[in-house]
Design a protein around this motif. Structure first.
Motif, PDB file in Angstrom:
ATOM      1  N   SER A 180      65.379   2.822 -89.693  1.00 36.65           N
ATOM      2  CA  SER A 180      64.649   3.943 -89.260  1.00 36.65           C
ATOM      3  C   SER A 180      63.123   3.697 -89.565  1.00 36.65           C
ATOM      4  O   SER A 180      62.835   3.044 -90.819  1.00 36.65           O
ATOM      5  N   ALA A 181      62.225   4.318 -88.901  1.00 34.64           N
ATOM      6  CA  ALA A 181      60.689   4.243 -89.247  1.00 34.64           C
ATOM      7  C   ALA A 181      60.465   4.942 -90.431  1.00 34.64           C
ATOM      8  O   ALA A 181      59.696   4.656 -91.513  1.00 34.64           O
ATOM      9  N   ALA A 182      61.348   5.951 -90.822  1.00 31.28           N
ATOM     10  CA  ALA A 182      61.236   6.710 -91.988  1.00 31.28           C
ATOM     11  C   ALA A 182      61.506   5.990 -93.195  1.00 31.28           C
ATOM     12  O   ALA A 182      61.141   6.072 -94.222  1.00 31.28           O
ATOM     13  N   GLU A 183      62.835   5.046 -93.155  1.00 30.31           N
ATOM     14  CA  GLU A 183      63.236   4.367 -94.118  1.00 30.31           C
ATOM     15  C   GLU A 183      62.165   3.423 -94.463  1.00 30.31           C
ATOM     16  O   GLU A 183      61.949   3.130 -95.704  1.00 30.31           O
ATOM     17  N   LEU A 184      61.743   2.766 -93.668  1.00 28.47           N
ATOM     18  CA  LEU A 184      60.563   1.643 -93.755  1.00 28.47           C
ATOM     19  C   LEU A 184      59.341   2.221 -94.424  1.00 28.47           C
ATOM     20  O   LEU A 184      58.802   1.555 -95.415  1.00 28.47           O
ATOM     21  N   GLY A 185      59.029   3.475 -93.835  1.00 26.32           N
ATOM     22  CA  GLY A 185      57.891   4.262 -94.240  1.00 26.32           C
ATOM     23  C   GLY A 185      58.049   4.390 -95.839  1.00 26.32           C
ATOM     24  O   GLY A 185      57.045   4.352 -96.703  1.00 26.32           O
ATOM     25  N   GLU A 186      59.300   4.871 -96.427  1.00 25.61           N
ATOM     26  CA  GLU A 186      59.230   5.147 -97.714  1.00 25.61           C
ATOM     27  C   GLU A 186      59.185   3.988 -98.744  1.00 25.61           C
ATOM     28  O   GLU A 186      58.517   3.978 -99.635  1.00 25.61           O
ATOM     29  N   LEU A 187      59.715   2.587 -98.000  1.00 20.04           N
ATOM     30  CA  LEU A 187      59.513   1.681 -98.883  1.00 20.04           C
ATOM     31  C   LEU A 187      58.088   1.190 -99.063  1.00 20.04           C
ATOM     32  O   LEU A 187      57.404   0.748-100.175  1.00 20.04           O
ATOM     33  N   VAL A 188      56.975   1.326 -97.885  1.00 17.07           N
ATOM     34  CA  VAL A 188      55.681   0.976 -98.082  1.00 17.07           C
ATOM     35  C   VAL A 188      55.210   2.310 -98.887  1.00 17.07           C
ATOM     36  O   VAL A 188      54.389   1.847 -99.894  1.00 17.07           O
ATOM     37  N   SER A 189      55.310   3.351 -98.859  1.00 20.28           N
ATOM     38  CA  SER A 189      54.527   4.516 -99.363  1.00 20.28           C
ATOM     39  C   SER A 189      54.886   4.565-100.849  1.00 20.28           C
ATOM     40  O   SER A 189      54.087   4.790-101.752  1.00 20.28           O
ATOM     41  N   ARG A 190      56.089   4.059-101.243  1.00 20.84           N
ATOM     42  CA  ARG A 190      56.536   4.079-102.646  1.00 20.84           C
ATOM     43  C   ARG A 190      55.543   3.066-103.194  1.00 20.84           C
ATOM     44  O   ARG A 190      55.092   3.403-104.345  1.00 20.84           O
ATOM     45  N   ALA A 191      55.451   2.201-102.681  1.00 24.50           N
ATOM     46  CA  ALA A 191      54.716   0.823-103.493  1.00 24.50           C
ATOM     47  C   ALA A 191      53.221   1.435-103.496  1.00 24.50           C
ATOM     48  O   ALA A 191      52.572   0.760-104.758  1.00 24.50           O
ATOM     49  N   HIS A 192      52.688   2.021-102.535  1.00 27.78           N
ATOM     50  CA  HIS A 192      51.620   2.218-102.664  1.00 27.78           C
ATOM     51  C   HIS A 192      51.166   3.667-103.491  1.00 27.78           C
ATOM     52  O   HIS A 192      50.088   3.820-104.067  1.00 27.78           O
ATOM     53  N   ARG A 193      52.234   4.347-103.675  1.00 26.57           N
ATOM     54  CA  ARG A 193      52.064   5.696-104.644  1.00 26.57           C
ATOM     55  C   ARG A 193      52.068   5.170-105.796  1.00 26.57           C
ATOM     56  O   ARG A 193      51.230   5.601-106.840  1.00 26.57           O
ATOM     57  N   HIS A 194      52.996   4.409-106.359  1.00 23.95           N
ATOM     58  CA  HIS A 194      53.174   3.974-107.686  1.00 23.95           C
ATOM     59  C   HIS A 194      52.782   2.512-108.186  1.00 23.95           C
ATOM     60  O   HIS A 194      52.953   2.267-109.340  1.00 23.95           O
ATOM     61  N   GLY A 195      52.541   1.586-107.061  1.00 27.86           N
ATOM     62  CA  GLY A 195      52.278   0.144-107.603  1.00 27.86           C
ATOM     63  C   GLY A 195      53.307  -0.560-107.676  1.00 27.86           C
ATOM     64  O   GLY A 195      54.522  -0.283-107.440  1.00 27.86           O
ATOM     65  N   ALA A 196      53.129  -1.994-108.042  1.00 31.26           N
ATOM     66  CA  ALA A 196      54.103  -2.896-108.094  1.00 31.26           C
ATOM     67  C   ALA A 196      55.224  -2.259-109.115  1.00 31.26           C
ATOM     68  O   ALA A 196      55.148  -1.722-110.250  1.00 31.26           O
ATOM     69  N   SER A 197      56.553  -2.728-108.870  1.00 36.54           N
ATOM     70  CA  SER A 197      57.729  -2.358-109.557  1.00 36.54           C
ATOM     71  C   SER A 197      58.870  -3.577-109.338  1.00 36.54           C
ATOM     72  O   SER A 197      58.787  -4.515-108.395  1.00 36.54           O
ATOM     73  N   TYR A 198      59.667  -3.526-110.477  1.00 42.66           N
ATOM     74  CA  TYR A 198      60.790  -4.713-110.293  1.00 42.66           C
ATOM     75  C   TYR A 198      62.025  -4.075-111.241  1.00 42.66           C
ATOM     76  O   TYR A 198      61.914  -3.165-112.071  1.00 42.66           O
ATOM     77  N   THR A 199      62.992  -4.657-110.791  1.00 48.54           N
ATOM     78  CA  THR A 199      64.490  -4.385-111.336  1.00 48.54           C
ATOM     79  C   THR A 199      64.599  -5.162-112.870  1.00 48.54           C
ATOM     80  O   THR A 199      64.234  -6.179-112.986  1.00 48.54           O
ATOM     81  N   LEU A 200      65.237  -4.196-113.730  1.00 51.68           N
ATOM     82  CA  LEU A 200      65.869  -4.816-114.875  1.00 51.68           C
ATOM     83  C   LEU A 200      67.265  -4.754-114.884  1.00 51.68           C
ATOM     84  O   LEU A 200      67.768  -6.065-115.729  1.00 51.68           O
ATOM     85  N   GLY A 201      68.071  -4.370-113.896  1.00 50.17           N
ATOM     86  CA  GLY A 201      69.461  -4.662-113.738  1.00 50.17           C
ATOM     87  C   GLY A 201      70.189  -4.061-114.896  1.00 50.17           C
ATOM     88  O   GLY A 201      71.290  -4.858-115.087  1.00 50.17           O
ATOM     89  N   GLU A 202      69.718  -3.245-115.604  1.00 49.32           N
ATOM     90  CA  GLU A 202      70.430  -2.622-116.867  1.00 49.32           C
ATOM     91  C   GLU A 202      71.648  -1.684-116.811  1.00 49.32           C
ATOM     92  O   GLU A 202      72.272  -1.203-117.377  1.00 49.32           O
ATOM     93  N   THR A 203      71.350  -1.010-115.366  1.00 48.10           N
ATOM     94  CA  THR A 203      71.991   0.090-115.454  1.00 48.10           C
ATOM     95  C   THR A 203      73.218   0.079-114.217  1.00 48.10           C
ATOM     96  O   THR A 203      73.761   1.113-113.816  1.00 48.10           O
TER      97      THR A 203
END
Length: 473
Positions: A228-251
């Motif tokens: 949905s547009a909301a799901e895609l929008g969340e992916l974009v807005s999260r990146a712009h709100r908080h900056g780059a992120s990456y997984t550690l795969g520890e949990t």
């Protein structure tokens, strides 16, 4: 020249070399110690031969394309090349002092693959046969040693990023830029998939795929296309709100809300990087189905890549706007004289009709209500006339209240029918127009066709306007 002494010296130096660069430099240093020779060792890295070691010259070529020059010719043929008259050799590329003899031997690994070349040049005549044998022996021993060390060095990730940055800068379209950016993200990060989401007037959208997306990338694109547009929008807005992120795969399985669509595509490793500003940019997602821990340097490189992608995208969009402004009427957005001239130059005799359109009593609108009101009338009429035309018909604004439609027809009466439809569209807005119609004849220029359409238009005007008329034969 003492072949045995040179060979023993080279063997000793080579056995002490623990790196690819050190091994190549050992070959160059040894040969230069036993002869007044200019040496260059070139290894195949990515798409060209790169100079790894050299000596005896003031300047050498840093890289050579396979098939270019004597070195590139040797690499492509896989056979030693001897040149005794460089002036007569079409592939010789002059750089340093005058050369009397050049011997270039392929460097071959233990499996028989050519991985580079050993190039020797002398300013004075030498024992060509003897040096050819020595060059081939040194090249063979060097190739075997390099093979044991793992072969030619791969491009560093920084080198890859610079190479892709050049390709991004030269991309001629948004589609081409997206493809280069995605290829670059996969290659530099070393992960299996990358996708680019760009914000548009209708919300985030997937940028075009690369030529050969892998299985994970195909699944990822399929899930995102169905999101949905909301799901895609969340992916974009999260990146712009908080900056780059990456997984550690520890949990264990991902638990962060907003990434469900990615988890459904079997994403276990993810780098998310914002691209450009929130309202016009997007997000770069680089992923793998194998759980791993991207190092911070990889994430930094992805941020640099995203910044370059946005810079190039913003430039392309600015150029597109300038192009549209150059060919379009700023008020109505319709193409104007330049594109119209190109279009009628391609008119087909007996098939292309020109419909000259003029707004009835337009001067009185400006005089009574002002030019802003007149502008609103023109914009409204432009949109109404566009809607009344068929798919493939074209409308141009060529003067203050003058328009021309270019239509392809099978008979004059078809063109008249379209003209009457335009007149009806104007009436629906409470306005009237006069339309003159002319089908280009085989014996006339497009300019003459337009003059005949204008003459028919003024016939309608003299009769009171609000109608269409076909120019007489």
């Amino acid at each position: 020249m003492h072949p045995e002494r040179l060979t023993a010296d080279f063997t000793a130096r080579l056995n002490r070399a623990a790196t690819v660069a050190g091994s190549c430099q050992a070959a160059a240093t040894t040969l230069a110690a036993h002869s007044d020779v200019m040496v260059a060792v070139l290894l195949h890295v990515h798409d060209r031969l790169r100079c790894v070691a050299a000596t005896g010259s003031w300047q050498v070529f840093a890289s050579v394309l396979p098939g270019t020059g004597v070195s590139g010719r040797t690499y492509a043929a896989g056979r030693t090349q001897t040149v005794t008259d460089v002036a007569a050799d079409p592939d010789y590329i002059a750089l340093g002092p005058p050369v009397a003899v050049e011997i270039c031997a392929p460097i071959v690994d233990r499996a028989g693959r050519v991985i580079g070349v050993l190039n020797l040049e002398w300013s004075e005549p030498v024992d060509i046969d003897g040096w050819r044998v020595l060059a081939e022996r040194v090249a063979a021993d060097l190739g075997a040693h390099l093979d044991r060390l793992g072969g030619p060095p791969a491009e560093s990730r920084s080198e890859k990023l610079l190479r892709y940055a050049g390709a991004m800068t030269s991309a001629a379209s948004e589609r081409a830029l997206a493809r280069v950016s995605i290829d670059a993200a996969r290659d530099v990060a070393g992960l299996a998939a990358a996708v680019l989401l760009l914000t548009g007037p209708d919300g985030p959208r997937l940028a075009p795929p690369t030529a050969r997306p892998g299985p994970l990338e195909s699944r990822l694109r399929e899930r995102l296309a169905a999101a949905s547009a909301a799901e895609l929008g969340e992916l974009v807005s999260r990146a712009h709100r908080h900056g780059a992120s990456y997984t550690l795969g520890e949990t264990g399985p991902p638990t962060t809300r907003g990434y469900e669509v990615l988890v459904d595509a079997d994403v276990c490793t993810l780098i998310s990087v914002p691209v450009g500003p929130p309202d016009a940019g997007g997000v770069l997602l680089v992923a793998d189905e194998v759980a791993s821990r991207p190092d911070p340097t990889t994430v930094n490189l992805m941020e640099l890549l995203a910044a370059q992608a946005w810079s190039c995208l913003d430039r392309l969009r600015s150029l597109q706007k300038l192009h549209e402004q150059a060919i379009s009427d700023p008020l109505t957005g319709l193409p104007h004289h330049g594109p119209f001239g190109e279009r009628i130059a391609a008119a087909v005799a007996d098939r292309t009709a020109l419909l000259a359109v003029d707004v009835d009593d337009f001067k009185s609108i400006n005089d009574t209500y002002g030019h802003q009101a007149g502008d609103r009338v023109l914009v409204g009429l432009a949109r109404a006339l566009e809607r009344a035309l068929r798919h493939g018909d074209e409308l141009y604004r060529i003067g203050g209240d003058e328009f021309v439609a270019v239509v392809e027809v099978t008979a004059p009466r078809e063109a008249v029918g379209i003209a009457e439809r335009l007149a009806g569209a104007a009436r629906a807005l409470g306005r009237t127009i006069s339309v003159g119609v002319a089908v280009q004849r085989s014996d006339e220029s497009p300019d003459l066709t337009l003059r005949r359409a204008d003459a028919a238009l003024y016939t309608v005007k003299r009769a009171g306007g609000d109608g269409a008329r076909l120019a007489p034969d």
